[in-house]
Write an enzyme that holds these catalytic residues in place. Structure first.
Site, PDB file in Angstrom:
ATOM      1  N   GLY A  32       0.913  -1.209  -0.197  1.00 41.69           N
ATOM      2  CA  GLY A  32      -0.070  -0.028   0.027  1.00 41.69           C
ATOM      3  C   GLY A  32       0.885   1.251   0.031  1.00 41.69           C
ATOM      4  O   GLY A  32       0.709   2.248   0.840  1.00 41.69           O
ATOM      5  N   LEU A  33       1.781   1.300  -0.758  1.00 50.19           N
ATOM      6  CA  LEU A  33       2.725   2.344  -0.847  1.00 50.19           C
ATOM      7  C   LEU A  33       2.267   3.677  -1.102  1.00 50.19           C
ATOM      8  O   LEU A  33       1.678   3.610  -2.063  1.00 50.19           O
ATOM      9  CB  LEU A  33       4.157   1.935  -1.787  1.00 50.19           C
ATOM     10  CG  LEU A  33       4.530   0.589  -1.732  1.00 50.19           C
ATOM     11  CD1 LEU A  33       5.810   0.510  -2.633  1.00 50.19           C
ATOM     12  CD2 LEU A  33       5.199   0.394   0.096  1.00 50.19           C
ATOM     13  N   HIS A  34       2.941   4.600  -0.371  1.00 53.88           N
ATOM     14  CA  HIS A  34       2.670   6.201  -0.686  1.00 53.88           C
ATOM     15  C   HIS A  34       3.899   7.068  -0.629  1.00 53.88           C
ATOM     16  O   HIS A  34       4.844   6.461  -0.510  1.00 53.88           O
ATOM     17  CB  HIS A  34       1.532   6.387   0.302  1.00 53.88           C
ATOM     18  CG  HIS A  34       1.862   6.371   1.891  1.00 53.88           C
ATOM     19  ND1 HIS A  34       3.001   6.904   2.180  1.00 53.88           N
ATOM     20  CD2 HIS A  34       1.373   5.423   2.555  1.00 53.88           C
ATOM     21  CE1 HIS A  34       3.122   6.414   3.619  1.00 53.88           C
ATOM     22  NE2 HIS A  34       2.094   5.381   3.893  1.00 53.88           N
ATOM     23  N   GLN A  35       3.797   8.194  -0.742  1.00 48.71           N
ATOM     24  CA  GLN A  35       4.769   8.966  -0.904  1.00 48.71           C
ATOM     25  C   GLN A  35       5.815   8.834   0.458  1.00 48.71           C
ATOM     26  O   GLN A  35       6.852   9.023   0.342  1.00 48.71           O
ATOM     27  CB  GLN A  35       4.288  10.570  -0.985  1.00 48.71           C
ATOM     28  CG  GLN A  35       5.578  11.409  -1.340  1.00 48.71           C
ATOM     29  CD  GLN A  35       6.242  11.023  -2.613  1.00 48.71           C
ATOM     30  OE1 GLN A  35       5.527  10.591  -3.606  1.00 48.71           O
ATOM     31  NE2 GLN A  35       7.452  11.172  -2.900  1.00 48.71           N
ATOM     32  N   HIS A  37       6.647   6.269   1.806  1.00 49.84           N
ATOM     33  CA  HIS A  37       7.474   5.094   1.628  1.00 49.84           C
ATOM     34  C   HIS A  37       8.627   5.480   0.680  1.00 49.84           C
ATOM     35  O   HIS A  37       9.703   5.033   0.878  1.00 49.84           O
ATOM     36  CB  HIS A  37       6.601   3.863   1.103  1.00 49.84           C
ATOM     37  CG  HIS A  37       5.673   3.384   2.065  1.00 49.84           C
ATOM     38  ND1 HIS A  37       4.413   3.428   2.014  1.00 49.84           N
ATOM     39  CD2 HIS A  37       5.891   2.443   3.285  1.00 49.84           C
ATOM     40  CE1 HIS A  37       3.760   2.804   2.976  1.00 49.84           C
ATOM     41  NE2 HIS A  37       4.529   2.262   3.611  1.00 49.84           N
ATOM     42  N   GLN A 147       9.229   7.870  10.742  1.00 50.82           N
ATOM     43  CA  GLN A 147       8.981   8.651  12.180  1.00 50.82           C
ATOM     44  C   GLN A 147       7.490   8.417  12.782  1.00 50.82           C
ATOM     45  O   GLN A 147       7.207   8.686  13.696  1.00 50.82           O
ATOM     46  CB  GLN A 147       9.435   9.989  12.135  1.00 50.82           C
ATOM     47  CG  GLN A 147       9.253  10.919  13.506  1.00 50.82           C
ATOM     48  CD  GLN A 147       9.722  12.253  13.328  1.00 50.82           C
ATOM     49  OE1 GLN A 147      10.708  12.826  12.733  1.00 50.82           O
ATOM     50  NE2 GLN A 147       8.501  12.988  13.647  1.00 50.82           N
ATOM     51  N   GLN A 152       7.554   2.511  17.337  1.00 49.47           N
ATOM     52  CA  GLN A 152       8.079   1.281  16.773  1.00 49.47           C
ATOM     53  C   GLN A 152       9.537   1.498  16.412  1.00 49.47           C
ATOM     54  O   GLN A 152      10.370   0.443  16.585  1.00 49.47           O
ATOM     55  CB  GLN A 152       7.112   1.089  15.308  1.00 49.47           C
ATOM     56  CG  GLN A 152       7.873  -0.077  14.672  1.00 49.47           C
ATOM     57  CD  GLN A 152       7.049  -0.207  13.301  1.00 49.47           C
ATOM     58  OE1 GLN A 152       5.851  -0.984  13.218  1.00 49.47           O
ATOM     59  NE2 GLN A 152       7.302   0.457  12.007  1.00 49.47           N
ATOM     60  N   SER A 184      -0.507   7.512   5.359  1.00 54.34           N
ATOM     61  CA  SER A 184      -0.607   6.214   6.142  1.00 54.34           C
ATOM     62  C   SER A 184      -1.556   5.447   4.873  1.00 54.34           C
ATOM     63  O   SER A 184      -2.314   5.853   4.271  1.00 54.34           O
ATOM     64  CB  SER A 184      -1.274   6.305   7.300  1.00 54.34           C
ATOM     65  OG  SER A 184      -1.422   4.799   7.705  1.00 54.34           O
ATOM     66  N   ARG A 186      -3.534   3.213   5.664  1.00 51.81           N
ATOM     67  CA  ARG A 186      -4.811   3.100   6.231  1.00 51.81           C
ATOM     68  C   ARG A 186      -5.626   4.515   5.905  1.00 51.81           C
ATOM     69  O   ARG A 186      -7.054   4.240   6.291  1.00 51.81           O
ATOM     70  CB  ARG A 186      -4.738   3.098   7.691  1.00 51.81           C
ATOM     71  CG  ARG A 186      -4.458   1.503   8.141  1.00 51.81           C
ATOM     72  CD  ARG A 186      -4.703   1.095   9.389  1.00 51.81           C
ATOM     73  NE  ARG A 186      -4.654  -0.364   9.899  1.00 51.81           N
ATOM     74  CZ  ARG A 186      -3.526  -0.871  10.281  1.00 51.81           C
ATOM     75  NH1 ARG A 186      -2.324  -0.228  10.536  1.00 51.81           N
ATOM     76  NH2 ARG A 186      -3.510  -2.132  10.666  1.00 51.81           N
TER      77      ARG A 186
END
Length: 282
Positions: A32-35, A37, A147, A152, A184, A186
């Protein structure tokens, strides 16, 4: 770009790189890659000769009532995005990662038992299991995490220290929508109207930061901010802590972090802001 589905494939590849004395940067993802990542890939390219991204939706970090089955999956689109940007993508299935089933328990320490670890006690144990396994398979010199998942990040750093792993852990800044909403996977669950409401989380954290820098009392600030958050969300937690220890701020604190987790409907949102403590902080 080399696409690897089996452990042996990625193992042979990284062995070849190590023999060539190439350094390896690794970015574990659930797809579910986005900017956000992609910004980590930019960092990885600066830190090492070769870049590996993994895509694995880890069942160990989902509770039975959470969204494992519905978690956004977009493998084909992710691979297109990665094609010209990384050297290898590792896409294992559950049997590759957990050939003997999910049974291992790892003590995540105090940092993993507070905040998100308090309300999602399964999460960090499941997360740290898969990260340790992936580290064993990929054998990176450096690994990069976002971040946004700050707690985590600290849990992983503690694991690397405890296991004496020769891996440098780097972090990338939070990438935000124009509204301020932290990117995210989600966020795909949010309607257009919900996304506008969700932006209030960052607005409120920014307000708390401003007031902390004005030396306002944290207890008073927290109550005000929690009340504001509850106008828009179901509140999980809001804390203002030492960014290095996730404990209360002391005279020795150098950086402050404001962290919050909230629910908007069934969607859980987390965010944080890190900043330097003023010398005259009371």
């Amino acid at each position: 770009m080399k696409l690897c589905y089996q452990n042996i494939q990625i193992t042979e590849l990284v062995n070849d790189w190590h023999e060539q004395e190439k350094t390896i940067a690794f970015i574990p993802t659930m797809g579910g890659l986005h900017q956000g990542h992609l910004s980590l890939i930019d960092i990885a390219k600066q830190k090492a000769d070769k870049v590996v991204v993994s895509i694995f939706v880890n069942p160990a970090q989902f509770d039975k009532n959470e969204d494992l089955d519905s978690y956004p999956r977009s493998l084909n689109a992710d691979l297109v995005e990665l094609e010209e940007n990384v050297d290898s993508v590792f896409v294992p299935d559950v049997k590759q990662i957990y050939p003997n089933g999910i049974s291992k328990y790892i003590d995540v320490g105090m940092i993993g038992r507070i905040l998100c670890g308090k309300t999602r006690p399964h999460f960090f144990n499941g997360m740290i299991q898969v990260v340790e396994i992936l580290f064993e398979i990929v054998r990176p010199n450096v690994a990069i995490f976002g971040q946004k998942d700050y707690q985590q990040l600290l849990v992983i750093k503690q694991m690397v220290k405890n296991l004496s792993l020769d891996i440098c852990i780097e972090s990338g800044e939070i990438i935000r929508e124009k509204s301020g909403l932290a990117m995210s996977t989600r966020n795909q669950y949010l309607s257009e109207n919900d996304a506008k409401i969700a932006a209030n989380l960052y607005r409120i954290l920014t307000y708390v930061k401003h007031e902390v820098l004005q030396n306002k009392k944290i207890d008073v600030l927290k109550k005000m901010a929690e009340s504001d958050l509850k106008q828009h969300f179901k509140l999980d937690y809001l804390e203002v802590l030492d960014a290095n220890t996730l404990k209360q701020i002391t005279d020795n604190t150098c950086q402050i972090i404001i962290l919050s987790a909230v629910f908007l409907g069934s969607v859980r949102l987390i965010d944080n802001i890190i900043f330097l403590k003023k010398d005259n902080y009371v």
